[in-house]
Design an enzyme around this catalytic site. Structure first.
Site, short mmCIF file in Angstrom:
data_model
loop_
_atom_site.label_atom_id
_atom_site.label_comp_id
_atom_site.label_asym_id
_atom_site.label_seq_id
_atom_site.Cartn_x
_atom_site.Cartn_y
_atom_site.Cartn_z
N HIS A 30 88.88 20.49 13.53
CA HIS A 30 87.51 20.63 14.04
C HIS A 30 86.95 19.25 14.42
CE1 HIS A 30 83.06 21.19 13.17
NE2 HIS A 30 83.30 22.12 14.07
N GLU A 57 90.59 20.26 18.47
CA GLU A 57 89.44 20.84 19.16
C GLU A 57 88.72 19.83 20.05
OE1 GLU A 57 85.73 21.44 17.26
OE2 GLU A 57 85.30 23.27 18.37
N HIS A 72 80.02 16.84 20.96
CA HIS A 72 79.57 18.12 20.41
C HIS A 72 78.20 18.54 20.93
CE1 HIS A 72 77.61 20.84 17.52
NE2 HIS A 72 78.79 21.41 17.53
CA CA Z 1 83.13 23.49 18.55
#
Ligand code: CA
Length: 341
Positions: A30, A57, A72
């Site tokens: 992540h 990711e 993000h």
């Molecule tokens: Ca994400």
């Protein structure tokens, strides 16, 4: 018909109990190994790669010159020094938006461990020290080259797992982020189901659009959050019903639910309270990859990270998960018995 569904029907016809051994669950890093290094830096991706993650990711937003970058938030101020470098370029709400800066400008910024913009303090105080060392924001293309380069030099085949962030918001800024991201992934060889990559999005209409209008055959995971206003166009409560999952199966290969939608807690005897979501998704041939698993952010009901993984991977039968701690997750996954379905 998905193969898993066909196999299920075959077993029903033959009246053989459904104890098909499933694949071992996959470990999705992540934002990279973000428990150890600032999220979405290439350093964090390299560490996750070395720790044995199956997928790395990428969250993606656009710059002013419409270059997809790995970040993000649509804002820059939670993970960079943008407020020091360009104090007068915030919008009226006081925030600094990536789409107001060119890629060249964004790459001048120093990336740091995530801070709370209100307090200026680290969100996870035990992680990499805020403001130390020098990291920068990569473009999506740089990151694809980085992953493919590592795959070549190590002989491994680690996948990508790319999230299109806030497509409706980008459209309001006159940018079609999904088309830009899909085109780039196709150019780098991520086109079909057998290619080692996933696309993910919270916006259900947009996930479907990527499959149908933009024509990608890459695996798609429909993210399922909570109805808290983050994605107003999508009704997550409806999406996780059996009929919602059936509609997802028409365009997607899996779901990525908030972990609380899979397990709500434990009962008085310590037994996990598991919802029907995983079973309902599997009935529709969908894999289930919940988020986000953090050794330094355990839900109240789990007294250790390993217990948390046991609940989700062994008891609930999830097919993988998103974690900030790929090392501990790979270790657990490699030692666990092969799941039965
Ligand atoms: Ca994400």
């Amino acid at each position: 018909m998905p193969i898993a569904r066909a196999v299920e029907i075959l077993f029903l016809l033959l009246a053989i109990p459904m104890t098909v051994a499933a694949d071992k669950p996959v470990v999705i890093a992540h934002r990279g190994a973000s428990g150890y290094l600032p999220e979405h830096t290439l350093e964090a991706k390299a560490l996750a790669f070395g720790m044995g993650a199956d997928y790395l990711e990428q969250d993606v937003v656009l710059s002013r010159d419409h270059v997809p970058i790995v970040l993000h938030d649509i804002h820059l101020d939670t993970v960079t020094n943008v407020a020091e470098v360009w104090p007068d370029r915030a919008r009226d709400d006081g925030r600094y938006y990536a789409i107001d800066f060119t890629l060249a400008e964004i790459q001048l910024l120093a990336v740091t461990e995530r801070i709370d913009v209100n307090t200026g303090k680290a969100v996870y105080p035990g992680r990499f020290p805020v403001g130390s060392a020098h990291f920068r924001i990569p473009s999506l293309e740089e990151e694809l080259q980085f992953v493919q380069g590592l795959n070549r030099s190590t002989g491994k085949n680690v996948g990508i797992y790319t999230e299109v962030k806030k497509p409706a918001w980008h459209r309001e800024q006159n940018a079609d982020i999904s088309r830009i991201v899909v085109d780039l992934l196709h150019r780098y060889g991520y086109r079909d189901k057998q290619d080692n990559g996933y696309l993910q999005c919270f916006d259900a209409a947009e996930s479907e659009r990527m499959r149908n209008e933009l024509g990608t055959k890459l695996k798609i995971v429909q993210l399922i959050g909570k109805n808290n206003g983050g994605t107003p166009s999508t009704d997550f409560d409806q999406l996780r019903t059996p009929s919602g999952l059936q509609s997802i199966a028409e365009y997607a290969d899996g779901i990525g639910p908030d972990m609380s939608l899979v397990v709500s807690g434990v009962d008085g005897k310590g037994a996990a309270q598991i919802s029907s979501l995983v079973a309902d998704a599997h009935k529709n041939g969908l894999v289930v990859h919940p988020y986000t698993f953090r050794a330094d952010g355990l839900p109240e009901y789990a007294d250790s990270y390993e217990r948390l993984l046991e609940i989700f991977l062994v008891e609930a039968g999830c097919d993988g998960l998103f974690t900030d701690f790929p090392d501990a997750t790979v270790r657990f996954r490699d030692a666990m018995p092969l799941p039965q379905r």
